[in-house]
Enzyme design. Structure first.
Site, PDB file in Angstrom:
ATOM      1  N   LYS A   1      -9.253   1.749  -6.140  1.00 45.19           N
ATOM      2  CA  LYS A   1      -8.147   2.686  -5.909  1.00 45.19           C
ATOM      3  C   LYS A   1      -6.933   2.265  -6.729  1.00 45.19           C
ATOM      4  O   LYS A   1      -6.833   1.103  -7.152  1.00 45.19           O
ATOM      5  CB  LYS A   1      -7.675   2.658  -4.451  1.00 45.19           C
ATOM      6  CG  LYS A   1      -8.713   2.794  -3.393  1.00 45.19           C
ATOM      7  CD  LYS A   1      -7.996   2.825  -2.044  1.00 45.19           C
ATOM      8  CE  LYS A   1      -8.882   2.379  -0.933  1.00 45.19           C
ATOM      9  NZ  LYS A   1      -8.341   2.714   0.377  1.00 45.19           N
TER      10      LYS A   1
ATOM     11  N   HIS B   1       0.840  -1.203   0.000  1.00 46.52           N
ATOM     12  CA  HIS B   1       0.000   0.000   0.000  1.00 46.52           C
ATOM     13  C   HIS B   1       0.874   1.251   0.000  1.00 46.52           C
ATOM     14  O   HIS B   1       2.062   1.192   0.306  1.00 46.52           O
ATOM     15  CB  HIS B   1      -0.845   0.076   1.276  1.00 46.52           C
ATOM     16  CG  HIS B   1      -1.769  -1.066   1.473  1.00 46.52           C
ATOM     17  ND1 HIS B   1      -3.082  -1.028   1.101  1.00 46.52           N
ATOM     18  CD2 HIS B   1      -1.565  -2.295   2.022  1.00 46.52           C
ATOM     19  CE1 HIS B   1      -3.668  -2.182   1.420  1.00 46.52           C
ATOM     20  NE2 HIS B   1      -2.768  -2.967   1.981  1.00 46.52           N
TER      21      HIS B   1
ATOM     22  N   TYR C   1      -1.889  -1.572   9.145  1.00 45.47           N
ATOM     23  CA  TYR C   1      -0.757  -2.171   8.425  1.00 45.47           C
ATOM     24  C   TYR C   1       0.184  -2.859   9.412  1.00 45.47           C
ATOM     25  O   TYR C   1       0.281  -2.447  10.566  1.00 45.47           O
ATOM     26  CB  TYR C   1       0.054  -1.096   7.695  1.00 45.47           C
ATOM     27  CG  TYR C   1      -0.731  -0.217   6.762  1.00 45.47           C
ATOM     28  CD1 TYR C   1      -1.364  -0.744   5.641  1.00 45.47           C
ATOM     29  CD2 TYR C   1      -0.814   1.151   6.984  1.00 45.47           C
ATOM     30  CE1 TYR C   1      -2.070   0.071   4.768  1.00 45.47           C
ATOM     31  CE2 TYR C   1      -1.514   1.975   6.122  1.00 45.47           C
ATOM     32  CZ  TYR C   1      -2.141   1.440   5.013  1.00 45.47           C
ATOM     33  OH  TYR C   1      -2.829   2.256   4.167  1.00 45.47           O
TER      34      TYR C   1
ATOM     35  N   HIS D   1      -2.296  -3.403  -3.497  1.00 48.08           N
ATOM     36  CA  HIS D   1      -3.696  -3.276  -3.096  1.00 48.08           C
ATOM     37  C   HIS D   1      -4.618  -3.232  -4.323  1.00 48.08           C
ATOM     38  O   HIS D   1      -5.636  -3.911  -4.382  1.00 48.08           O
ATOM     39  CB  HIS D   1      -3.833  -1.991  -2.262  1.00 48.08           C
ATOM     40  CG  HIS D   1      -5.142  -1.833  -1.580  1.00 48.08           C
ATOM     41  ND1 HIS D   1      -5.489  -0.671  -0.934  1.00 48.08           N
ATOM     42  CD2 HIS D   1      -6.194  -2.673  -1.430  1.00 48.08           C
ATOM     43  CE1 HIS D   1      -6.704  -0.822  -0.422  1.00 48.08           C
ATOM     44  NE2 HIS D   1      -7.142  -2.020  -0.703  1.00 48.08           N
TER      45      HIS D   1
ATOM     46  N   CYS E   1      -3.852   2.539  -5.390  1.00 48.63           N
ATOM     47  CA  CYS E   1      -2.861   2.177  -4.373  1.00 48.63           C
ATOM     48  C   CYS E   1      -2.172   0.865  -4.715  1.00 48.63           C
ATOM     49  O   CYS E   1      -2.873  -0.090  -5.023  1.00 48.63           O
ATOM     50  CB  CYS E   1      -3.593   2.051  -3.036  1.00 48.63           C
ATOM     51  SG  CYS E   1      -2.615   1.367  -1.692  1.00 48.63           S
TER      52      CYS E   1
HETATM   53 ZN   LIG Z   1      -3.988   0.470  -0.074  1.00 46.56          ZN
END
Ligand SMILES: [Zn+2]
Length: 140
Positions: free
Chosen positions: A122, A10, A38, A114, A124
């Site tokens: 997203k 991420h 995380y 991700h 990411c």
């Molecule tokens: Zn992420």
């Protein structure tokens, strides 16, 4: 030990010219989740911070937390707010080392970003992690 099948990368989605230190990450996640989502956070200086025990399920990839480790790098946005791979050389090196050491414990884990998970809209972490770490991926 948990059964880890994925190492998910991420970004913090913060601007590369605005520091987002580990203390800020922890405070932000404590509000949202009650703990840091995380397992590892890599700051722009290349320092790796463990922010959650590997044996505890994280909160970073909906539907995939149970069997994954989440790694976040500081950044992911240009100063103008546009998504980009803003990793410093120090961050890239730290990420590589961390993934290698995790694979020693979880050799069956696939590495992916991700955005590579099904249903994620997203961008990411703003680079294609599965490709960048192709050489480290377990044999299919
Ligand atoms: Zn992420």
């Amino acid at each position: 030990m948990r059964n880890i099948t994925m190492i998910i990368i991420h970004c913090s989605a913060t601007r590369s010219d605005r520091p987002f230190p580990v203390t800020s990450l922890i405070a932000c996640h404590r509000q949202r989740f009650g703990y840091t989502g995380y397992h590892y956070y890599i700051t722009r200086n290349g320092q790796t911070h463990q922010t959650r025990h590997e044996n505890l399920v994280g909160a970073h990839a909906k539907g995939y937390n149970t069997h994954s480790i989440g790694i976040c790098y500081e950044g992911g946005l240009l100063p103008n707010g546009h998504p980009a791979d803003t990793r410093t050389e120090a961050q890239k090196a730290a990420l590589w080392h961390l993934i290698q050491s995790l694979l020693a414990d979880y050799p069956q884990a696939r590495i992916l970003g991700h955005c590579e998970l099904p249903g994620v809209t997203k961008t990411c972490p703003n680079f294609l992690a599965s490709r960048e770490y192709a050489d480290l991926q377990p044999a299919a």
